[in-house]
Design an enzyme around this catalytic site. Structure first.
Site, PDB file in Angstrom:
ATOM      1  N   SER A 186     -11.297  13.656   6.052  1.00  0.00           N
ATOM      2  CA  SER A 186     -10.781  12.395   6.607  1.00  0.00           C
ATOM      3  C   SER A 186     -10.999  12.360   8.117  1.00  0.00           C
ATOM      4  CB  SER A 186      -9.280  12.254   6.332  1.00  0.00           C
ATOM      5  OG  SER A 186      -9.055  11.656   5.086  1.00  0.00           O
TER       6      SER A 186
ATOM      7  N   LYS B 276       2.932  10.370   6.679  1.00  0.00           N
ATOM      8  CA  LYS B 276       2.818  10.170   5.228  1.00  0.00           C
ATOM      9  C   LYS B 276       3.490   8.873   4.853  1.00  0.00           C
ATOM     10  CE  LYS B 276       1.331  12.459   1.570  1.00  0.00           C
ATOM     11  NZ  LYS B 276       0.303  13.505   1.586  1.00  0.00           N
TER      12      LYS B 276
ATOM     13  N   LYS C 200      -1.381  11.403  10.864  1.00  0.00           N
ATOM     14  CA  LYS C 200      -2.406  11.245   9.838  1.00  0.00           C
ATOM     15  C   LYS C 200      -1.851  11.697   8.508  1.00  0.00           C
ATOM     16  CE  LYS C 200      -6.756  10.794   8.468  1.00  0.00           C
ATOM     17  NZ  LYS C 200      -6.238   9.909   7.404  1.00  0.00           N
TER      18      LYS C 200
ATOM     19  N   LYS D 297      -0.885  21.037   7.947  1.00  0.00           N
ATOM     20  CA  LYS D 297      -2.288  21.043   7.503  1.00  0.00           C
ATOM     21  C   LYS D 297      -3.221  20.770   8.683  1.00  0.00           C
ATOM     22  CE  LYS D 297      -1.562  19.042   2.955  1.00  0.00           C
ATOM     23  NZ  LYS D 297      -2.019  18.178   1.884  1.00  0.00           N
TER      24      LYS D 297
HETATM   25  N1  GLU Z   1      -3.249  12.771   1.038  1.00  0.00           N
HETATM   26  C1  GLU Z   1      -4.087  13.885   1.394  1.00  0.00           C
HETATM   27  C2  GLU Z   1      -3.227  15.067   1.771  1.00  0.00           C
HETATM   28  O1  GLU Z   1      -2.107  15.178   1.359  1.00  0.00           O
HETATM   29  C3  GLU Z   1      -5.118  13.526   2.431  1.00  0.00           C
HETATM   30  C4  GLU Z   1      -4.595  13.027   3.731  1.00  0.00           C
HETATM   31  C5  GLU Z   1      -5.666  12.472   4.649  1.00  0.00           C
HETATM   32  O2  GLU Z   1      -6.826  12.499   4.261  1.00  0.00           O
HETATM   33  O3  GLU Z   1      -5.304  12.020   5.733  1.00  0.00           O
HETATM   34  O4  GLU Z   1      -3.658  15.981   2.413  1.00  0.00           O
END
Ligand code: GLU
Length: 426
Positions: free
Chosen positions: A360, A118, A82, A106
């Protein structure tokens, strides 16, 4: 390519390589502190998969431009990967790799059933038309379609991508698969299965971290002076939330420069005038540089723009007693140490910016069950995740006498490591 462009590219590549290598250094420390084996470090130090794609796009003038894009999948032991897709001229393969590792961390911190992924495309959306952006977004989905999907790898917004781009990508994926597939991507418009509260989620998460951090430092939020670098999705909503909470936002900036008023800026006016890329400073005559902004006299500094902003060169000049990283990778390892020695409380990116991926996840759950939650429900659940994560990491940093970044890596790596172990990979 001109000599200057070439030098800039080399500089970007050097910076993203440093970013990646320093991520590996902290991963290694965290793996050791947690007592995992060397083999575990070998597994986790690199993404499992990295796909590089070339995307031909018909431009409005009739020419064809071929863009380079990436999708990195760091670890999928705990669930599908994700993470966002960024559209930016300085995207590099190493940067995307590092960002996918941070997504694993995260998701581990917020205890989400995901690993990290990513994506990125080297492009400058500020110089592209709506039509060109749509064709690029759809082209990217076609190029990576084999390795993504609602149970494989779920993209989301990131730097210079938004809900419209998510909508095009979702539509392209649904057309390719020939079924409606809202769970393929998050950060969608509400009408297409987006979640209440997703747009403001990163800023909400940062706000909760600030609320917790000021308690630890014994500062009242209503007395605090805040400086925010970056006025994009995270920075602009954060400015609003801080302003509404009674704090004084004395400095903000965008890519062109910063605005400073020791009596507090008129945030509502700035929000009204900012464009969709988060730029507003060009409307003003008296601006300061981004470097000056970071060194302003304030209580809380929030880097909410890009990586490598607080380095060994300026870390000694930072006046804030709390630094909360809303951007990914704004502080180098060397600067992290300098700030820790100076007693600055640094709330690291993988914790502070975890609100985005958390909501998300809520969006994906709602898509999977086809039943949608109220804004209050989302906010209550998000608050719990952020407060619990902050407290766990803060407590670990105290008991192990390590800075919050290393503590966050230790908490963040656990899920991927244990899932990999139970699967019998290591
Ligand atoms: N791009 C955001 C991040 O770096 C959100 C990623 C997501 O919502 O999957 O955390």
């Amino acid at each position: 390519m001109s000599v200057q462009e070439m030098e800039k590219l080399q500089q970007q590549e050097k910076e993203s390589l440093n970013l990646f290598l320093s991520t590996q250094t902290v991963i290694e420390k965290a793996v050791k502190k947690m007592g995992y084996s060397d083999a575990m470090f070998e597994l986790l130090k690199e993404p499992l998969r990295m796909l590089k794609v070339r995307i031909p796009v018909k431009m409005d003038d009739g020419s064809t431009k071929v863009f380079t894009g990436f999708r990195s999948q760091h670890n999928d032991a705990a669930g599908p990967t994700k993470g966002g897709v960024r559209f930016h001229p300085s995207v590099t393969e190493e940067e995307v790799k590092a960002l996918s590792i941070w997504m694993t961390l995260k998701c581990g911190i917020a205890n989400l059933p995901y690993g990290g992924g990513k994506g990125g495309i080297i492009c400058d959306p500020r110089n592209m038309s709506f039509g060109e952006l749509e064709r690029l977004s759809r082209g990217y989905v076609r190029a990576v379609s084999q390795i993504v999907g609602p149970t494989k790898d779920i993209p989301a917004p990131d730097v210079y991508t938004n809900s419209q781009i998510m909508a095009w990508m979702m539509d392209e994926y649904s057309s390719l698969r020939e079924f409606d597939s809202p769970g393929f991507i998050t950060g969608k418009p509400i009408v297409l299965g987006g979640s209440q509260g997703r747009e403001t989620a990163t800023a909400r998460g940062v706000t909760i971290c600030i609320e917790e951090a000021v308690k630890k430092k014994g500062i009242a939020l209503t007395d605090a002076r805040i400086v925010i670098q970056g006025f994009g999705n995270a920075g602009s909503f954060l400015a609003k939330f801080m302003h509404d909470a009674g704090a004084k936002v004395i400095g903000i900036s965008d890519v062109y420069g910063g605005l400073y008023d020791p009596n507090g800026l008129d945030i509502d006016y700035l929000l009204d005038r900012r464009d969709s890329f988060g730029t507003v400073s060009q409307l003003f005559n008296h601006t300061i540089s981004n470097e000056e902004l970071l060194e302003l006299d304030c209580d809380i500094l929030v880097p909410a723009a890009i990586s490598n902003q607080i380095t060994e060169k300026n870390a000694h000049q930072i006046k804030a007693s709390i630094v909360v990283e809303a951007a990914n990778g704004p502080t180098t390892i060397e600067a992290t140490e300098i700030l820790a020695d100076r007693g600055v409380l640094l709330v690291p990116d993988i914790l502070a910016s975890a609100g985005g991926v958390t909501v998300s996840y809520f969006e994906w759950v709602q898509n999977n069950q086809g039943y949608y939650w109220s804004e209050e429900e989302v906010q209550t659940k998000l608050r719990k995740v952020m407060v619990d994560s902050f407290e766990t990491i803060y407590a670990l940093s105290q008991t192990h006498r390590v800075d919050m970044r290393l503590a966050a890596y230790m908490v963040g790596i656990r899920k991927a490591a244990e899932a990999s172990h139970f699967r019998g990979w290591v």
